[in-house]
Design a protein around this motif. Structure first.
Motif, PDB file in Angstrom:
ATOM      1  N   THR A 161       0.819  -1.218   0.000  1.00 55.75           N
ATOM      2  CA  THR A 161       0.000   0.000   0.000  1.00 55.75           C
ATOM      3  C   THR A 161       0.848   1.262   0.000  1.00 55.75           C
ATOM      4  O   THR A 161       0.303   2.364  -0.125  1.00 55.75           O
ATOM      5  CB  THR A 161      -0.927   0.039   1.230  1.00 55.75           C
ATOM      6  N   LEU A 162       2.168   1.127   0.130  1.00 59.66           N
ATOM      7  CA  LEU A 162       3.050   2.282   0.248  1.00 59.66           C
ATOM      8  C   LEU A 162       3.868   2.503  -1.020  1.00 59.66           C
ATOM      9  O   LEU A 162       4.313   1.542  -1.645  1.00 59.66           O
ATOM     10  CB  LEU A 162       4.049   2.085   1.394  1.00 59.66           C
ATOM     11  N   PRO A 163       4.122   3.762  -1.389  1.00 59.75           N
ATOM     12  CA  PRO A 163       5.144   4.037  -2.397  1.00 59.75           C
ATOM     13  C   PRO A 163       6.512   4.086  -1.733  1.00 59.75           C
ATOM     14  O   PRO A 163       6.614   4.214  -0.504  1.00 59.75           O
ATOM     15  CB  PRO A 163       4.746   5.430  -2.906  1.00 59.75           C
ATOM     16  N   PRO A 164       7.591   3.973  -2.504  1.00 62.28           N
ATOM     17  CA  PRO A 164       8.921   4.180  -1.908  1.00 62.28           C
ATOM     18  C   PRO A 164       9.023   5.612  -1.384  1.00 62.28           C
ATOM     19  O   PRO A 164       8.335   6.516  -1.879  1.00 62.28           O
ATOM     20  CB  PRO A 164       9.878   3.957  -3.083  1.00 62.28           C
ATOM     21  N   ASP A 165       9.858   5.821  -0.401  1.00 60.59           N
ATOM     22  CA  ASP A 165      10.024   7.168   0.149  1.00 60.59           C
ATOM     23  C   ASP A 165      11.492   7.484   0.355  1.00 60.59           C
ATOM     24  O   ASP A 165      12.324   6.580   0.496  1.00 60.59           O
ATOM     25  CB  ASP A 165       9.244   7.319   1.455  1.00 60.59           C
ATOM     26  N   LEU A 166      11.816   8.774   0.408  1.00 63.93           N
ATOM     27  CA  LEU A 166      13.205   9.193   0.521  1.00 63.93           C
ATOM     28  C   LEU A 166      13.757   9.067   1.927  1.00 63.93           C
ATOM     29  O   LEU A 166      14.978   8.983   2.108  1.00 63.93           O
ATOM     30  CB  LEU A 166      13.355  10.634   0.028  1.00 63.93           C
ATOM     31  N   ASP A 167      12.911   9.055   2.947  1.00 62.81           N
ATOM     32  CA  ASP A 167      13.410   8.918   4.312  1.00 62.81           C
ATOM     33  C   ASP A 167      14.017   7.535   4.514  1.00 62.81           C
ATOM     34  O   ASP A 167      15.174   7.391   4.920  1.00 62.81           O
ATOM     35  CB  ASP A 167      12.267   9.153   5.308  1.00 62.81           C
ATOM     36  N   ASP A 168      13.238   6.500   4.238  1.00 61.64           N
ATOM     37  CA  ASP A 168      13.761   5.137   4.351  1.00 61.64           C
ATOM     38  C   ASP A 168      14.922   4.913   3.395  1.00 61.64           C
ATOM     39  O   ASP A 168      15.928   4.307   3.766  1.00 61.64           O
ATOM     40  CB  ASP A 168      12.651   4.128   4.053  1.00 61.64           C
ATOM     41  N   SER A 169      14.788   5.398   2.160  1.00 60.78           N
ATOM     42  CA  SER A 169      15.814   5.139   1.147  1.00 60.78           C
ATOM     43  C   SER A 169      17.130   5.822   1.496  1.00 60.78           C
ATOM     44  O   SER A 169      18.216   5.229   1.341  1.00 60.78           O
ATOM     45  CB  SER A 169      15.316   5.605  -0.223  1.00 60.78           C
TER      46      SER A 169
END
Length: 338
Positions: free
Chosen positions: A96-104
């Motif tokens: 349900t989530l898109p990739p994000d810059l915080d985790d990445s």
């Protein structure tokens, strides 16, 4: 306080971390709707806590075993584009989530020391808005960016109904620009064209005292200060002079806040009050850990000039392991031995 006492405290804490790290390499995190995290806590397998803990403990030699297992976990959670989502692959809500810059950004930073960092630098740099600040979500946008970034966005069109639901039902918005996310991107990328826009934005938040209203996912000023101080101290150390007074003119109470305050102050070259160190050691519990506290939450909605308070059902994430990692790093800053 003698360094031998601090070293003993750190050794006990590292033993706790080693004993409780999961076989997969993940460091446990709990989720609850209670902001104090005193009730209703359940395990919630997530990428971000392990990524952050690995970056926090990067300079602590005695944590090398923890780091090695954590890196294997992060590599297993990376997608084909070198990006990450908040929840793990086997989590029921992962899709349900898109990739994000915080985790990445955090996961990528955690892999730098082992040379296993993915080729994602240009993807993150392409995920900025016109003023140079990083957008939190890697999603389809009507913007001309790099070919690789556009291909990632196009592939996500296959999941468009899920993305629409995500932005409709949560606090997330397509145009989210968050302070800690920008700080973690700066910490990872360090030197890039347009860096000064991000540096000015982050420094102004601390100098103007806007920490509590600068990020949708982090409302604890001590958390925001720590991540910003870490990024500025690494990417633009000459600007740390502007942060010293705001970072030291504070009164942290909880173990998490004290550890974050010590870390932020030391990163910027400021003296740490001995009372902070003594209090931190006093708060360590018998297991070797420090008490659980919420590090981040499920977001707040923007309401004109500021954020609304989080909804009562907003999830909060933290764990004794997350608090303990920050505390180990804080004591390492002080005495540098385990």
């Amino acid at each position: 306080m003698k360094d031998t006492c601090l070293a003993a405290s750190m050794r006990k804490a590292i033993e706790f971390m080693e004993d409780t790290q999961l076989a997969s390499g993940e460091v446990p995190v709990l989720m609850t709707t209670d902001p104090e995290m005193r009730r209703g806590c359940v395990a919630d397998p997530s990428v971000f806590p392990t990524a952050v803990i690995l970056t926090v403990l990067a300079d602590v030699p005695a944590a090398a075993g923890i780091a090695e297992r954590a890196r294997a976990f992060l590599l297993g959670e990376m997608d084909g584009d070198g990006l990450w989502k908040h929840w793990t692959r086997d989590h029921p809500y992962h899709c349900t989530l898109p990739p994000d810059l915080d985790d990445s950004a955090c996961a990528s930073t955690a892999l730098l020391s082992s040379g296993e960092v993915p080729d994602n630098r240009q993807i993150l740099l392409a995920n900025r808005r016109g003023d140079g600040l990083f957008l939190t979500w890697v999603i389809p946008r009507l913007r001309w960016t790099t070919r690789r970034h556009r291909m990632i966005m196009l592939r996500q069109l296959r999941h468009l109904p899920v993305l629409v639901q995500f932005f409709r039902l949560t606090s997330a918005r397509r145009g989210d620009v968050d302070a800690v996310v920008n700080a973690n991107c700066l910490f990872y990328l360090q030197d890039f064209v347009g860096r000064e826009h991000v540096v000015r934005y982050l420094v102004s938040i601390i100098v103007e005292g806007r920490e509590a209203a600068s990020d949708k996912w982090y409302d604890n000023p001590f958390v925001v200060r720590y991540f910003i101080a870490r990024a500025i101290a690494t990417a633009a150390p000459e600007r740390c002079v502007h942060l010293v007074a705001p970072l030291t003119n504070v009164d942290p109470m909880s173990a998490l806040d004290i550890a974050l305050a010590i870390g932020a102050a030391r990163l910027c070259g400021a003296a740490v009050p001995p009372a902070w160190i003594a209090r931190l050691v006093e708060l360590q519990i018998a297991s070797g850990a420090w008490p659980i506290a919420a590090v981040y939450h499920g977001g707040r909605r923007w309401a004109g000039r500021g954020f609304d308070p989080p909804h009562p059902n907003t999830p909060h994430w933290g764990s004794e392991q997350m608090t303990t990692a920050f505390c180990i790093a804080a004591l390492w800053f002080v005495c540098g031995e385990v």
